[in-house]
Design an enzyme around this catalytic site. Structure first.
Site, short mmCIF file in Angstrom:
data_model
loop_
_atom_site.label_atom_id
_atom_site.label_comp_id
_atom_site.label_asym_id
_atom_site.label_seq_id
_atom_site.Cartn_x
_atom_site.Cartn_y
_atom_site.Cartn_z
N LYS A 35 11.90 8.35 -30.73
CA LYS A 35 10.47 8.40 -30.37
C LYS A 35 9.94 9.84 -30.46
O LYS A 35 8.91 10.09 -31.07
CB LYS A 35 10.25 7.83 -28.95
CG LYS A 35 10.73 6.39 -28.81
CD LYS A 35 10.46 5.82 -27.43
CE LYS A 35 11.22 6.52 -26.31
NZ LYS A 35 12.70 6.40 -26.40
N ARG B 59 20.62 18.41 -23.04
CA ARG B 59 19.98 17.91 -21.82
C ARG B 59 21.04 17.43 -20.83
O ARG B 59 22.05 16.83 -21.23
CB ARG B 59 19.03 16.75 -22.16
CG ARG B 59 17.66 17.21 -22.58
CD ARG B 59 16.79 16.11 -23.12
NE ARG B 59 16.75 14.88 -22.34
CZ ARG B 59 15.93 13.86 -22.59
NH1 ARG B 59 15.08 13.94 -23.60
NH2 ARG B 59 15.95 12.77 -21.85
P1 ADP Z 1 13.99 9.53 -28.08
O1 ADP Z 1 12.77 10.42 -27.95
O2 ADP Z 1 13.63 8.12 -28.48
O3 ADP Z 1 14.89 9.56 -26.87
P2 ADP Z 1 14.82 11.48 -30.10
O4 ADP Z 1 13.66 11.52 -31.01
O5 ADP Z 1 15.00 12.63 -29.18
O6 ADP Z 1 14.86 10.08 -29.28
O7 ADP Z 1 16.12 11.29 -31.02
C1 ADP Z 1 17.42 11.29 -30.42
C2 ADP Z 1 18.37 12.10 -31.32
O8 ADP Z 1 18.57 11.40 -32.54
C3 ADP Z 1 17.86 13.50 -31.68
O9 ADP Z 1 18.97 14.37 -31.70
C4 ADP Z 1 17.27 13.30 -33.09
O10 ADP Z 1 17.39 14.49 -33.87
C5 ADP Z 1 18.14 12.20 -33.66
N1 ADP Z 1 17.39 11.26 -34.52
C6 ADP Z 1 16.11 10.83 -34.37
N2 ADP Z 1 15.78 9.93 -35.32
C7 ADP Z 1 16.89 9.77 -36.10
C8 ADP Z 1 17.20 8.97 -37.25
N3 ADP Z 1 16.30 8.13 -37.78
N4 ADP Z 1 18.44 9.07 -37.77
C9 ADP Z 1 19.37 9.90 -37.21
N5 ADP Z 1 19.15 10.68 -36.13
C10 ADP Z 1 17.92 10.63 -35.57
P1 AMP Z 2 12.78 10.80 -21.76
O1 AMP Z 2 12.51 12.24 -22.08
O2 AMP Z 2 11.67 9.89 -22.18
O3 AMP Z 2 14.13 10.36 -22.27
O4 AMP Z 2 12.84 10.70 -20.17
C1 AMP Z 2 13.81 11.42 -19.43
C2 AMP Z 2 13.84 10.91 -17.99
O5 AMP Z 2 12.57 11.16 -17.35
C3 AMP Z 2 14.09 9.42 -17.82
O6 AMP Z 2 15.46 9.06 -17.87
C4 AMP Z 2 13.47 9.18 -16.42
O7 AMP Z 2 14.33 9.67 -15.40
C5 AMP Z 2 12.25 10.10 -16.46
N1 AMP Z 2 11.05 9.39 -16.99
C6 AMP Z 2 10.39 9.68 -18.14
N2 AMP Z 2 9.35 8.84 -18.31
C7 AMP Z 2 9.37 7.99 -17.25
C8 AMP Z 2 8.58 6.88 -16.85
N3 AMP Z 2 7.54 6.45 -17.59
N4 AMP Z 2 8.90 6.23 -15.70
C9 AMP Z 2 9.92 6.64 -14.94
N5 AMP Z 2 10.73 7.68 -15.25
C10 AMP Z 2 10.46 8.35 -16.40
#
Ligand code: ADP
Ligand code: AMP
Length: 215
Positions: free
Chosen positions: A13, A160
């Site tokens: 995302k 993270r």
């Molecule tokens: P989310 O925001 O849904 O938690 P991220 O965008 O941070 O996910 O993506 C998670 C990890 O996967 C990051 O390290 C990113 O660089 C990698 N990533 C994102 N999209 C892809 C893809 N289509 N293929 C491989 N790796 C990806």
């Molecule tokens: P994310 O960066 O979206 O992976 O979110 C990291 C963490 O933030 C999650 O695991 C939750 O602990 C908290 N968080 C983010 N968005 C929300 C939400 N909409 N509701 C509750 N917790 C959230």
């Protein structure tokens, strides 16, 4: 215009959001980013949210909906916004529906990005983030040009706290129990567009572009 990115942690995302906001001129609203900043700055919100976040649990709805209400009232959101990581529970989605008339907008589309579980684990445990500008990398799938250094700003990359294997498994479990019910919620409103997130980063973006260009 209001677009929601829905999908499990690691679906891509945040990665897709970077291109979407740039190409469609939308404000970026990531509750995860807002909460991480609050934790780093040790604000009252950050102190309340830290433990839940580190354990891979959701932050209570009442805290999160306040963040979103305030954020959507900021002037850059008037041109349209992309929500990433919100809503994450049905109660948050109901809150959003109730708040939107005041904000003067409606949901145009919910992009559901789905990815196989093994791939999610590999993406999350290999994710690295810039400590200065927040840019996202992956050790294998999107490595920086110089090890541990951000291509965009030269900042240090870090892992993270919630991207360890144990916490990742907990977060995926929380997604299934608390966030997946949103798929049905938005399907019933006819708002879901499915995106195959298993493809590479460009392949995922191509699908999103064709959905957004046809709205
Ligand atoms: P989310 O925001 O849904 O938690 P991220 O965008 O941070 O996910 O993506 C998670 C990890 O996967 C990051 O390290 C990113 O660089 C990698 N990533 C994102 N999209 C892809 C893809 N289509 N293929 C491989 N790796 C990806
Ligand atoms: P994310 O960066 O979206 O992976 O979110 C990291 C963490 O933030 C999650 O695991 C939750 O602990 C908290 N968080 C983010 N968005 C929300 C939400 N909409 N509701 C509750 N917790 C959230």
């Amino acid at each position: 215009m209001l677009i929601i990115l829905l999908g499990p942690p690691g679906a891509g995302k945040g990665t897709q959001a970077e291109s979407i906001v740039k190409n469609y001129g939308l404000a970026y609203v990531s509750t995860g980013d807002i909460l991480r900043k609050a934790v780093k700055e040790e604000t009252p919100l950050g102190c309340k949210a830290r433990e839940n976040m580190n354990q891979g649990q959701l932050v209570p709805d009442n805290l999160v909906v306040e963040i979103v209400r305030e954020r959507l009232m900021e002037p850059d959101c008037f041109k349209g916004a992309l929500l990433d990581g919100f809503p994450r529970t049905v109660d948050q989605a109901v809150f959003l529906d109730q708040a939107l008339p005041d904000i003067g907008t409606k949901i145009d589309s919910v992009l559901l990005i789905e990815v196989e579980e093994d791939e999610l684990i590999e993406r999350l445990t290999g994710r690295r983030v810039c400590s200065d500008c927040g840019a996202n990398y992956h050790l294998k799938f999107k490595p920086p040009k110089v090890r541990n250094v951000c291509d965009q700003c030269g900042g240090d990359l870090y892992q993270r706290d919630d991207d360890t294997l144990e916490t990742v498994k907990e977060r995926l479990d929380v997604y299934k129990k608390q966030t997946e019910p949103l798929i049905k919620f938005y399907q019933e409103k006819g708002l879901i567009s499915e995106v195959n997130g298993n493809k590479d980063i460009n392949g995922v973006y191509e699908q999103i572009k064709s959905i957004l260009d046809n709205l």
